[in-house]
Design an enzyme around this catalytic site. Structure first.
Site, short mmCIF file in Angstrom:
data_model
loop_
_atom_site.label_atom_id
_atom_site.label_comp_id
_atom_site.label_asym_id
_atom_site.label_seq_id
_atom_site.Cartn_x
_atom_site.Cartn_y
_atom_site.Cartn_z
N HIS A 155 0.27 1.22 -13.32
CA HIS A 155 0.78 0.21 -14.01
C HIS A 155 2.44 0.48 -14.10
O HIS A 155 2.94 1.71 -14.67
CB HIS A 155 0.36 -0.43 -15.06
CG HIS A 155 1.18 -1.59 -15.76
ND1 HIS A 155 1.21 -2.58 -15.25
CD2 HIS A 155 1.89 -1.61 -17.11
CE1 HIS A 155 2.16 -3.45 -16.04
NE2 HIS A 155 2.49 -3.00 -17.10
N GLU A 215 6.19 6.13 -9.19
CA GLU A 215 4.86 5.93 -9.21
C GLU A 215 3.87 6.74 -8.01
O GLU A 215 2.82 7.05 -8.18
CB GLU A 215 4.84 4.37 -8.79
CG GLU A 215 4.89 3.40 -9.84
CD GLU A 215 4.71 1.85 -9.36
OE1 GLU A 215 4.11 1.17 -10.07
OE2 GLU A 215 5.23 1.48 -8.08
N ASN A 266 -5.99 2.50 -13.46
CA ASN A 266 -5.02 1.71 -12.73
C ASN A 266 -3.47 2.02 -12.85
O ASN A 266 -3.17 2.86 -13.65
CB ASN A 266 -4.88 0.44 -13.42
CG ASN A 266 -3.92 -0.70 -13.08
OD1 ASN A 266 -4.09 -1.01 -11.91
ND2 ASN A 266 -3.12 -1.08 -14.08
N GLY A 275 0.95 -1.37 -0.03
CA GLY A 275 -0.13 -0.06 -0.03
C GLY A 275 0.69 1.23 -0.07
O GLY A 275 0.66 2.33 0.59
N ASP A 319 -3.91 -3.76 -18.99
CA ASP A 319 -3.25 -2.61 -19.19
C ASP A 319 -3.08 -1.87 -20.51
O ASP A 319 -2.12 -1.56 -21.00
CB ASP A 319 -1.62 -3.04 -18.98
CG ASP A 319 -1.29 -3.51 -17.32
OD1 ASP A 319 -2.13 -2.76 -16.46
OD2 ASP A 319 -0.83 -4.47 -17.08
N ASN A 367 1.41 2.98 -2.68
CA ASN A 367 0.88 4.05 -3.54
C ASN A 367 -0.46 4.71 -2.81
O ASN A 367 -0.94 5.73 -2.86
CB ASN A 367 0.48 3.42 -4.75
CG ASN A 367 1.65 3.08 -5.64
OD1 ASN A 367 2.55 3.83 -5.91
ND2 ASN A 367 2.02 1.79 -5.98
N MET A 413 -4.10 -6.85 -7.63
CA MET A 413 -3.64 -7.93 -8.29
C MET A 413 -4.73 -9.13 -8.97
O MET A 413 -4.84 -10.28 -8.24
CB MET A 413 -2.46 -8.87 -7.70
CG MET A 413 -1.16 -7.82 -7.16
SD MET A 413 -0.48 -7.32 -8.71
CE MET A 413 0.41 -8.49 -9.56
N HIS A 414 -5.85 -8.58 -9.44
CA HIS A 414 -6.80 -9.31 -10.05
C HIS A 414 -7.21 -8.62 -11.34
O HIS A 414 -7.51 -7.12 -11.13
CB HIS A 414 -7.94 -9.29 -8.82
CG HIS A 414 -9.22 -9.81 -9.43
ND1 HIS A 414 -9.24 -11.20 -9.39
CD2 HIS A 414 -10.32 -9.21 -9.69
CE1 HIS A 414 -10.66 -11.53 -9.86
NE2 HIS A 414 -11.07 -10.39 -10.14
#
Length: 204
Positions: A120, A189, A118, A19, A160, A21, A101-102
């Site tokens: 990436h 990020e 998202n 976590g 993505d 980010n 991660m899904h």
């Protein structure tokens, strides 16, 4: 008469890990850099430290494991549908996948059209999917790329592949270890996710 600031954007952040980010978003909200409120943090992993970060910030959390669905023979689409209902209940303006991660099916995405984004750790079209940081580093070692980067994009069913909101290159130096490059990319990020959300939550 002065203009009133718009109401803070309501964010739901989905995580699967530490976590960091999420923490960048929480800090930006707290510092007044982002006119937003994180109204819910969701994790599909119970041990994700990001849940602790949320709890420490007083943000509601929700644990959403896939395994019970798999154990009952239920589809990923059913899981996505049920999770979409739980997320929709808090009326988010934006759903932010920050280390989630899904891969969502339309059963989730259709509930929030053009409102799921998202983060990436690769540039557009470069390395979709998981483990992109290590794959970028390995590609650099083989002479196939000259650097890496990260992007924030709208989420579509293809991994993505959605329209890019913002992106930034991240250098790899010849003497970098994977850990050094990874730390540099994570720093980028943290800045990028806040910048992207500022763009999305600032009235035109």
């Amino acid at each position: 008469m002065t203009d009133r600031a718009p109401n803070p954007a309501r964010l739901v952040v989905l995580i699967s890990g530490g976590g960091t980010n999420l923490q960048a978003i929480i800090d930006a909200v707290g510092d007044g850099e982002l006119n937003a409120e994180v109204v819910l943090v969701v994790s599909n992993r119970k041990a994700a430290y990001g849940l602790t970060r949320a709890e420490q910030a007083g943000i509601p959390t929700y644990y959403a494991p896939l395994k019970p669905y798999a154990d009952q023979g239920l589809s990923r689409a059913r899981y996505d549908h049920d999770l979409a209902e739980r997320v929709a209940a808090v009326q988010p303006d934006w759903v932010v996948l920050a280390g989630w991660m899904h891969v969502f099916t339309p059963a989730f995405l259709d509930a929030f059209p053009n409102r799921v984004v998202n983060l990436h750790p690769a540039l557009p079209g470069a390395l979709p999917g998981t483990d992109a940081i290590r794959r970028t580093y390995d590609a650099y070692q083989r002479g196939e790329v000259t650097g890496g980067g990260c992007m924030v994009h709208f989420v579509v069913p293809e991994v993505d592949a959605g329209a890019v909101i913002t992106q930034t290159p991240v250098a790899i130096h010849p003497d970098d270890t994977l850990e050094v490059f990874e730390a540099r990319l994570h720093t980028a990020e943290h800045r990028l996710i806040v910048a992207a959300l500022r763009t999305l939550t600032t009235p035109a």
